[in-house]
Design a protein around this motif. Structure first.
Motif, PDB file in Angstrom:
ATOM      1  N   SER A 143      68.495  11.027 -29.572  1.00 11.12           N
ATOM      2  CA  SER A 143      68.716   9.604 -29.785  1.00 11.12           C
ATOM      3  C   SER A 143      68.937   8.923 -28.439  1.00 11.12           C
ATOM      4  O   SER A 143      69.171   9.582 -27.425  1.00 11.12           O
ATOM      5  CB  SER A 143      69.942   9.391 -30.672  1.00 11.12           C
ATOM      6  N   ARG A 144      68.868   7.621 -28.454  1.00  9.98           N
ATOM      7  CA  ARG A 144      69.085   6.861 -27.218  1.00  9.98           C
ATOM      8  C   ARG A 144      70.470   7.147 -26.654  1.00  9.98           C
ATOM      9  O   ARG A 144      70.626   7.380 -25.451  1.00  9.98           O
ATOM     10  CB  ARG A 144      68.920   5.368 -27.505  1.00  9.98           C
ATOM     11  N   SER A 145      71.499   7.156 -27.493  1.00 14.33           N
ATOM     12  CA  SER A 145      72.863   7.382 -27.016  1.00 14.33           C
ATOM     13  C   SER A 145      73.035   8.805 -26.487  1.00 14.33           C
ATOM     14  O   SER A 145      73.725   9.023 -25.488  1.00 14.33           O
ATOM     15  CB  SER A 145      73.873   7.109 -28.128  1.00 14.33           C
ATOM     16  N   LYS A 163      74.023  10.000 -22.695  1.00 11.03           N
ATOM     17  CA  LYS A 163      75.137  10.920 -22.456  1.00 11.03           C
ATOM     18  C   LYS A 163      74.694  12.106 -21.609  1.00 11.03           C
ATOM     19  O   LYS A 163      75.364  12.490 -20.649  1.00 11.03           O
ATOM     20  CB  LYS A 163      75.712  11.413 -23.783  1.00 11.03           C
TER      21      LYS A 163
END
Length: 266
Positions: free
Chosen positions: A47-49, A53
């Motif tokens: 995912s983008r998040s 991270k």
């Protein structure tokens, strides 16, 4: 046409460069080793998040974090402004204040390729008398310092200083993988001057730094210790890649000479 690396391939390369195992990265990210493995092999798209991270945990440079985002089909996260743009006015003023406050000692700001962004008066004075061909923009401060027609002829401890510069460039390349740094290193290594391990100059400074010893004339030598300052938690690529190099006198004689050189009329 060369195939573009996948998101997983890019992440694996950065993980290996940081000498982390999949287990190390998974523990830091709070996910399973299986998930990290699936991302690296392309069986799972992060995912983008999660990608943000992982980029932060691997200390991926902001420019390359954008590359990661694009490879996964996401919009770039970080913008890149020129220092002369209105959005950068606060940062630009902060840089100028830092350089000015460091007078009468030399200080300068450089970009990721060691090209000069700006310098205070003391730093500019040290370049006086060098060939115009070396001082034309974009001025590369490492090229100016080690070129045989540049400051190299004035550096008393040239082999030690060259070794110090080369080590910094090797480390910077390992951190960023920027091919221009590899090209710059190869160019500088081709200049005459040799390389040497830590010598008496460094031991005299406590063995923890390599001083720059710059000869003014037959009797006067300026001895400097240098520090590097970067912006904390930058959100702009230009600021993330900018560094301020500050030179401090390593002895009382150097401090006195620099104060005298800064006097009006000198």
């Amino acid at each position: 046409m060369q195939r573009q690396a996948t998101t997983g391939e890019l992440l694996r390369d950065w993980r290996q460069r940081r000498r982390m195992t999949q287990l190390d990265l998974a523990d830091s990210a709070g996910v399973s080793t299986r998930h990290v493995s699936f991302i690296e092999t392309g069986r799972s798209l992060p995912s983008r998040s999660m990608l943000l991270k992982l980029g932060a945990l691997l200390d991926v440079p902001l420019r390359e974090r954008n590359t990661l985002m694009i490879s996964a089909g996401y919009a770039p996260m970080y913008r890149e402004h020129r220092l002369d743009e209105a959005e950068m006015s606060a940062a630009r003023e902060a840089i100028e204040r830092l350089l000015s406050a460091h007078e009468p000692y030399p200080a300068l700001a450089v970009d990721r390729h060691w090209q000069l962004v700006t310098a205070n008066r003391a730093a500019q004075a040290l370049l006086a008398g060098l060939p115009e061909s070396l001082l034309q923009p974009p001025l590369n401060v490492l090229r100016v310092s080690l070129h045989p027609q540049g400051l190299a002829s004035r550096i008393d401890n040239l082999p030690e200083w060259r070794a110090h510069v080369f080590e910094r460039l090797r480390h910077q390349y390992a951190t960023t993988t920027d091919p221009q740094l590899a090209q710059l290193l190869a160019e500088l290594q081709a200049y005459p001057g040799g390389e040497a391990p830590m010598a008496a100059d460094a031991r005299a400074a406590g063995g923890i730094v390599v001083p720059l010893r710059l000869r003014l004339d037959r009797t006067q030598v300026l001895s400097f210790l240098s520090t590097t300052t970067v912006f904390g938690t930058p959100r702009d690529i230009t600021l993330a890649e900018l560094a301020i190099e500050s030179f401090f006198p390593a002895d009382a004689q150097t401090a006195a000479l620099l104060r005298a050189m800064a006097e009006p009329g000198d």
